[in-house]
Enzyme design. Structure first.
Site, PDB file in Angstrom:
ATOM      1  N   PRO A  31     -20.498   2.980  14.356  1.00 28.28           N
ATOM      2  CA  PRO A  31     -21.823   2.863  14.954  1.00 28.28           C
ATOM      3  C   PRO A  31     -22.806   3.030  14.047  1.00 28.28           C
ATOM      4  O   PRO A  31     -22.700   4.090  12.978  1.00 28.28           O
ATOM      5  CB  PRO A  31     -21.700   3.871  15.963  1.00 28.28           C
ATOM      6  N   LYS A  32     -23.858   2.520  14.006  1.00 31.75           N
ATOM      7  CA  LYS A  32     -25.100   2.593  13.139  1.00 31.75           C
ATOM      8  C   LYS A  32     -26.120   3.701  13.858  1.00 31.75           C
ATOM      9  O   LYS A  32     -26.675   3.310  14.827  1.00 31.75           O
ATOM     10  CB  LYS A  32     -25.806   1.255  12.987  1.00 31.75           C
TER      11      LYS A  32
END
Length: 305
Positions: A31-32
């Site tokens: 995930p960013k």
């Protein structure tokens, strides 16, 4: 490669924005987070925290500097610093932390405690690991951070595209802006866009730190974009937004200013404003090709425009 090369300023690895998630064997997905890029250097004598731009920001994050002293000397981490507010990441709060003076930083650290989401281990025990495959660096990262716990933590990672797509659909409610895909056998390439990034939306929220043009009808806004600490100038504001921005910025007027990058113009001078205004912006094809302001809102308030 000698660990002596791993000293600030260190150019970080970057991600290329793509429309679809890469698939197939050999890919890993993370995930960013919506925060500020930060490299953590733990030497034998001290801790140094570096922003993506190369600026040293150790004094602004005393809580993370204290936590990083638990790392073994010779450790270098890459990751994202975030602040959680009401269950989601708060980019405006991260920007307040990053801009804090040394005198004010301890107070903000208590009010807005930071977390560090590490996604790479660049050196361990003084050994440069950047040439090692991501899969091996990731395993070592988990080993290094596992015994420590918050506020230093490894970001989640999966090799399942189904799990990654589930994250992509469900995590935006927590302020996660998308996914980063990395080759399991890939080295860490400083300054290169070897990773792939898929954003959940083409619009992001940026912090307004200044403006160009007159104070009543600004020509453009100076913004700090998520994941970066280098000010950039927006595309020219439409007439309606110029009037709205003038009203919103009037109570935030501050002394001083600086220079920021404007697409096609290079460095331009701007007038500074105090924190308090956010701008929803739409990306151009590249990060600094220009950010188009769609609407404005007060930090912690409702969207306007």
């Amino acid at each position: 490669m000698s660990a002596e090369a791993l000293r600030p300023p260190l150019a970080v690895a970057l991600a290329e924005a793509v429309a679809t998630l890469p698939r197939g064997a050999g890919w890993a997905y993370e995930p960013k987070f919506d925060g500020h890029r930060m490299v953590v250097f733990r030497t034998a004598e001290r801790v140094v925290l570096q922003a993506r731009s190369g600026r040293i920001i150790t004094a602004a994050f005393p809580d993370l500097a204290d936590a990083a002293r638990e790392l073994a000397p010779g450790t270098v981490l890459d990751g994202e610093v975030v602040v959680w507010t009401q269950g989601r990441t708060d980019f405006a709060a991260v920007q307040r932390r990053a801009a804090a003076t040394p005198a004010r930083a301890p107070l903000l650290a208590r009010r807005l405690p930071a977390s560090y989401a590490a996604f790479d281990l660049l050196a361990q025990a003084g050994r440069d690991l950047r040439a090692e495959p991501y899969e091996r660096r990731r395993a070592r990262l988990v080993e290094v951070l596992g015994p420590l716990g918050p506020p230093l933590q490894a970001v989640p990672m999966t090799t399942s595209v189904e799990t990654a797509l589930t994250w992509y659909e469900t995590l935006p409610a927590s302020g996660i802006e998308g996914l980063v895909a990395k080759r399991l056998n890939g080295p860490y390439r400083s300054g290169h866009r070897a990773w792939r990034k898929v954003r959940h939306t083409d619009t992001r929220e940026a912090v307004v730190i200044g403006h160009t043009g007159g104070p009543n009808r600004p020509a453009a806004l100076v913004l700090v974009l998520p994941g970066d600490d280098v000010p950039v100038v927006s595309s020219p504001l439409p007439a309606a937004l110029r009037a709205e921005a003038g009203r919103a910025l009037a109570p935030l007027a501050a002394e001083g200013g600086g220079t920021a990058v404007a697409a096609g113009l290079g460095e331009v001078a701007y007038r500074a404003v105090a924190p308090g205004l956010l701008a929803e912006v739409e990306w151009a094809t590249t990060r600094h090709a220009g950010a188009t302001v769609l609407r404005l809102r007060e930090a912690g308030g409702e969207a306007g425009g």
